[in-house]
Design a protein around this motif. Sequence first.
Motif, PDB file in Angstrom:
ATOM      1  N   GLU A 487       0.834  -1.186   0.000  1.00  0.00           N
ATOM      2  CA  GLU A 487       0.000   0.000   0.000  1.00  0.00           C
ATOM      3  C   GLU A 487       0.874   1.244   0.000  1.00  0.00           C
ATOM      4  N   THR A 488       0.399   2.289  -0.664  1.00  0.00           N
ATOM      5  CA  THR A 488       1.045   3.595  -0.634  1.00  0.00           C
ATOM      6  C   THR A 488       0.121   4.580   0.076  1.00  0.00           C
ATOM      7  N   ILE A 489       0.661   5.245   1.088  1.00  0.00           N
ATOM      8  CA  ILE A 489      -0.106   6.201   1.884  1.00  0.00           C
ATOM      9  C   ILE A 489       0.511   7.581   1.685  1.00  0.00           C
ATOM     10  N   ARG A 490      -0.319   8.551   1.345  1.00  0.00           N
ATOM     11  CA  ARG A 490       0.122   9.946   1.236  1.00  0.00           C
ATOM     12  C   ARG A 490      -0.603  10.776   2.283  1.00  0.00           C
ATOM     13  N   GLN A 491       0.152  11.577   3.017  1.00  0.00           N
ATOM     14  CA  GLN A 491      -0.428  12.399   4.078  1.00  0.00           C
ATOM     15  C   GLN A 491       0.162  13.800   4.019  1.00  0.00           C
ATOM     16  N   ASN A 492      -0.645  14.777   4.410  1.00  0.00           N
ATOM     17  CA  ASN A 492      -0.178  16.154   4.477  1.00  0.00           C
ATOM     18  C   ASN A 492      -0.697  16.783   5.770  1.00  0.00           C
ATOM     19  N   PHE A 493       0.197  17.505   6.435  1.00  0.00           N
ATOM     20  CA  PHE A 493      -0.164  18.143   7.690  1.00  0.00           C
ATOM     21  C   PHE A 493       0.300  19.598   7.662  1.00  0.00           C
ATOM     22  N   THR A 494      -0.568  20.506   8.009  1.00  0.00           N
ATOM     23  CA  THR A 494      -0.212  21.917   8.151  1.00  0.00           C
ATOM     24  C   THR A 494      -0.636  22.373   9.534  1.00  0.00           C
ATOM     25  N   GLU A 495       0.188  23.208  10.145  1.00  0.00           N
ATOM     26  CA  GLU A 495      -0.133  23.627  11.507  1.00  0.00           C
ATOM     27  C   GLU A 495       0.556  24.949  11.818  1.00  0.00           C
ATOM     28  N   LEU A 496      -0.091  25.726  12.688  1.00  0.00           N
ATOM     29  CA  LEU A 496       0.454  26.978  13.192  1.00  0.00           C
ATOM     30  C   LEU A 496       0.796  26.772  14.658  1.00  0.00           C
ATOM     31  N   THR A 497       2.054  26.940  15.018  1.00  0.00           N
ATOM     32  CA  THR A 497       2.472  26.841  16.411  1.00  0.00           C
ATOM     33  C   THR A 497       2.989  28.191  16.867  1.00  0.00           C
ATOM     34  N   TRP A 498       3.022  28.422  18.169  1.00  0.00           N
ATOM     35  CA  TRP A 498       3.308  29.767  18.663  1.00  0.00           C
ATOM     36  C   TRP A 498       3.930  29.724  20.063  1.00  0.00           C
ATOM     37  N   ARG A 499       4.465  30.891  20.440  1.00  0.00           N
ATOM     38  CA  ARG A 499       4.965  31.084  21.803  1.00  0.00           C
ATOM     39  C   ARG A 499       4.809  32.553  22.169  1.00  0.00           C
ATOM     40  N   ALA A 500       4.413  32.809  23.413  1.00  0.00           N
ATOM     41  CA  ALA A 500       4.306  34.168  23.941  1.00  0.00           C
ATOM     42  C   ALA A 500       4.864  34.178  25.357  1.00  0.00           C
ATOM     43  N   SER A 501       5.679  35.174  25.674  1.00  0.00           N
ATOM     44  CA  SER A 501       6.327  35.228  26.984  1.00  0.00           C
ATOM     45  C   SER A 501       6.395  36.665  27.487  1.00  0.00           C
ATOM     46  N   ALA A 502       6.470  36.771  28.797  1.00  0.00           N
ATOM     47  CA  ALA A 502       6.755  38.044  29.456  1.00  0.00           C
ATOM     48  C   ALA A 502       7.810  37.790  30.518  1.00  0.00           C
ATOM     49  N   ILE A 503       8.819  38.651  30.566  1.00  0.00           N
ATOM     50  CA  ILE A 503       9.917  38.513  31.520  1.00  0.00           C
ATOM     51  C   ILE A 503      10.016  39.815  32.312  1.00  0.00           C
ATOM     52  N   TYR A 504      10.044  39.675  33.630  1.00  0.00           N
ATOM     53  CA  TYR A 504      10.127  40.865  34.479  1.00  0.00           C
ATOM     54  C   TYR A 504      11.277  40.708  35.457  1.00  0.00           C
ATOM     55  N   SER A 505      12.123  41.738  35.524  1.00  0.00           N
ATOM     56  CA  SER A 505      13.271  41.731  36.426  1.00  0.00           C
ATOM     57  C   SER A 505      12.836  42.290  37.778  1.00  0.00           C
ATOM     58  N   ILE A 506      12.693  41.401  38.761  1.00  0.00           N
ATOM     59  CA  ILE A 506      12.290  41.834  40.102  1.00  0.00           C
ATOM     60  C   ILE A 506      13.373  42.708  40.716  1.00  0.00           C
ATOM     61  N   VAL A 507      14.574  42.188  40.698  1.00  0.00           N
ATOM     62  CA  VAL A 507      15.776  42.911  41.112  1.00  0.00           C
ATOM     63  C   VAL A 507      16.841  42.614  40.075  1.00  0.00           C
ATOM     64  N   ASP A 508      18.003  43.216  40.237  1.00  0.00           N
ATOM     65  CA  ASP A 508      19.055  43.021  39.237  1.00  0.00           C
ATOM     66  C   ASP A 508      19.522  41.577  39.135  1.00  0.00           C
ATOM     67  N   GLN A 509      19.208  40.766  40.131  1.00  0.00           N
ATOM     68  CA  GLN A 509      19.720  39.399  40.166  1.00  0.00           C
ATOM     69  C   GLN A 509      18.639  38.341  40.014  1.00  0.00           C
ATOM     70  N   ALA A 510      17.413  38.733  39.695  1.00  0.00           N
ATOM     71  CA  ALA A 510      16.343  37.748  39.587  1.00  0.00           C
ATOM     72  C   ALA A 510      15.301  38.195  38.574  1.00  0.00           C
ATOM     73  N   ASN A 511      14.905  37.283  37.715  1.00  0.00           N
ATOM     74  CA  ASN A 511      13.856  37.505  36.727  1.00  0.00           C
ATOM     75  C   ASN A 511      12.746  36.488  36.923  1.00  0.00           C
ATOM     76  N   VAL A 512      11.512  36.933  36.769  1.00  0.00           N
ATOM     77  CA  VAL A 512      10.386  36.012  36.686  1.00  0.00           C
ATOM     78  C   VAL A 512       9.870  36.039  35.255  1.00  0.00           C
ATOM     79  N   TYR A 513       9.309  34.933  34.807  1.00  0.00           N
ATOM     80  CA  TYR A 513       8.792  34.892  33.445  1.00  0.00           C
ATOM     81  C   TYR A 513       7.527  34.051  33.394  1.00  0.00           C
ATOM     82  N   PHE A 514       6.705  34.343  32.405  1.00  0.00           N
ATOM     83  CA  PHE A 514       5.550  33.524  32.101  1.00  0.00           C
ATOM     84  C   PHE A 514       5.587  33.218  30.613  1.00  0.00           C
TER      85      PHE A 514
END
Length: 751
Positions: A487-514
């Motif tokens: 058997e011969t199988i042909r397949q096609n897949f299309t997709e949109l992937t993403w990333r979103a982030s926020a980084i905040y420097s609490i003090v000069d030596q520590a960052n929090v991120y989401f």
Amino acid sequence: MITHASRKSLLLACAAASAYGVAPMAYGQDDGAESRSLLDEITVTARRVEEALIDSPVAVTAVTGDELVRNDIAQITGIADQAPNVNFSFAGTSSGSDSAAVVFIRGVGQNDFTLVTDPGVGIYVDGVYLGRTVGAVLDVFDLKQVEVLRGPQGTVFGRNTIGGAINVTTNDIGDELSGSARLLVGDDNRFEQFFRLSVPVSDTFAFSVSAFNRDRDGTVERQDGVVLGDDNAFGGRFKAVWTPTDFWRSTFSFDAMREDEESAAEALLDGLEDSTFYNFFNNNTFGNGTTDPAGCAGGGAIGNLACANDQFVLGPFASAETGPSFNEITNFGFSLTNEFDLTDTLTIKTISGYRDVDAAFARASDGTPFDIFNTTTTYVQDQFSQEVQLLGSAFEDRVNWVGGFFYFEEDGRSFDTVSFLPPTSPLFIGAEIDNSNWATFGEATIDLTNRLTILGGIRYTDETKRTDLTSVSLTLPIDNLSGAAAETIRQNFTELTWRASAIYSIVDQANVYFTASRGFKSGGVVQRLTQANTVAPTFDPEFVTLYELGLKSEFPEIGLRVNIAGFISDYDDIQLDGVQPGQFGTVQFNGGVADINGVEVEFDWAPVQGLRFNGAFGYIDAEFTEIAEGSLVTLEDELIRTPEITWSLNGSYEFYLGEFGSLVPGFNWVYKASHAFEATNTDLTTEDGYHALDLTLAYEDPTDAWRVIAGVNNVTDEEYLVAADFNGAIGYELGVFARPRNFFVSLDYDF
């Protein structure tokens, strides 16, 4: 947000929080010793740009090549002992090859090795993606750094990084003539050699050459004298850098490796007497009209399944099997990377790569001296990839971005010969693939204030797969296995992937991120057709949506860095593998939906000069919430290779001996809780959890030119599984156990 420019010297000191074992011997304690940093300086490329770990909104563990070598890590599977919520092993119990990588990060990965199943964790070498798992258990030689990125990396890394990515970087070429050599001996006739030479030919051209050889006896002795699980590999790398102008830099790399070994060190965990296979052959006539002898006293190895019981369960390091055993792999590839500085703020980078794998491996799955069931696989794959990146900055470096285009194509074929109890004929299962993937992507970082940074990225992927399948079985006396299917199988897949982030420097030596991100892995087709004249089953893509909150901190005044990440993952249409009713070959299917939540803590602490501790803790709660129709798993089954708790703790102290050099004792301790190896959980293919301890003692001369390291691995001689496989139709349960306590001594010289 703290900018790269304003804090470069501090940020470069923010290494990964879980560096391996013995720290670099750079803690001179005499009054005249040079003042040195208590913490290593390591940068990462987790977002395809070089940056300090504290600025990256990605959970990443980085381990230098030197640290891997110092802790006797011969292959990159060992990195899983330091990164939390990571399991890195091999598919030896299902293929016979311990060179087929099986990687799971935060419960996401891929357990099978076939050409038609994609990895769930992408492995990259100098930016070049490895499309298949066979040959991806890389040897640790001539490496600068290995980074483990946890969670979907579906924007700048892209293809099949739904669980994460392992980013391997080879050593840079220095501007002075230099080199290194290593000789290691140990238990089980272990003998390893390595050398590297870096040569600056001119102001614009330099090259390096490196090579390794690795030999070691296996751990599972068969009754016919064959010893399974040995190491016999050699390879090398050539790398050259040409800088014809101030704005153009070109890097070429070629590497090759050859393995010629017995099959993986599998041991029988349970007999075949309760299987579908056993019951059929003990209640039916063979093609020649004879019946199977009743009981062991019936005589003969042919068809004597009544004897294939627990009498041949001989423990973790012995086997009664007599079937085929070999693992032969030739793996080579090259890459060409060009970087052009178009302006002071705009760079174009191209990465061209080609790789080729040619393999053959076999295993005897029944674990008995009878010729009941064994498999032999031939496997060939080659791939070409081309990536173009455009990197830029604007508004005085407050906006930084990377965008580009990725293209990947591969061809391959595999052929399995499955031999059954004589006098039946073998089943031949084959597949040829012709796949292509292209994607366009972009990601931008914007410093909204001096402390707040936001990031957004997106990737569009288009993947086309063509699979030609063949299954032939001529004389098996089982109706649903006789005949042929193609058997011969042909397949096609299309997709949109993403990333979103926020980084905040609490003090000069520590960052929090989401961070919120989404990744996907394309679907495919089942290769192991064991029913004639049927349409090959296909399976759908799987998806992970991640939400992660993290803290990254560095306190150089007390020699401490701490990274913490908490995450929630929605895992949909999970691709699993198992044996469907009425068949005996492992097939892929979409099993359902799972929630995966967890916490990770990594730290590196140097409280005083010479003393250092580092470690990692991972907690993960992974469970099925929905089961797909026709799935083989239940809500009670655990996700495979996903222990609830992982711990690692490493420590070292350097005793400075003045003009006589330095002496550094060190330890590595690892704990992993219970984890299953099969989607349909069984007791015998589930590791109950284990502790493992390694000890080292290193001496380094005062010129830092040569060193001696002596070590003991698995000090307490812990007995635990590193891989396992179950097939309910045939009846076997096989496991590979960690190598028992062993000793080594190495001599290293740098010039």
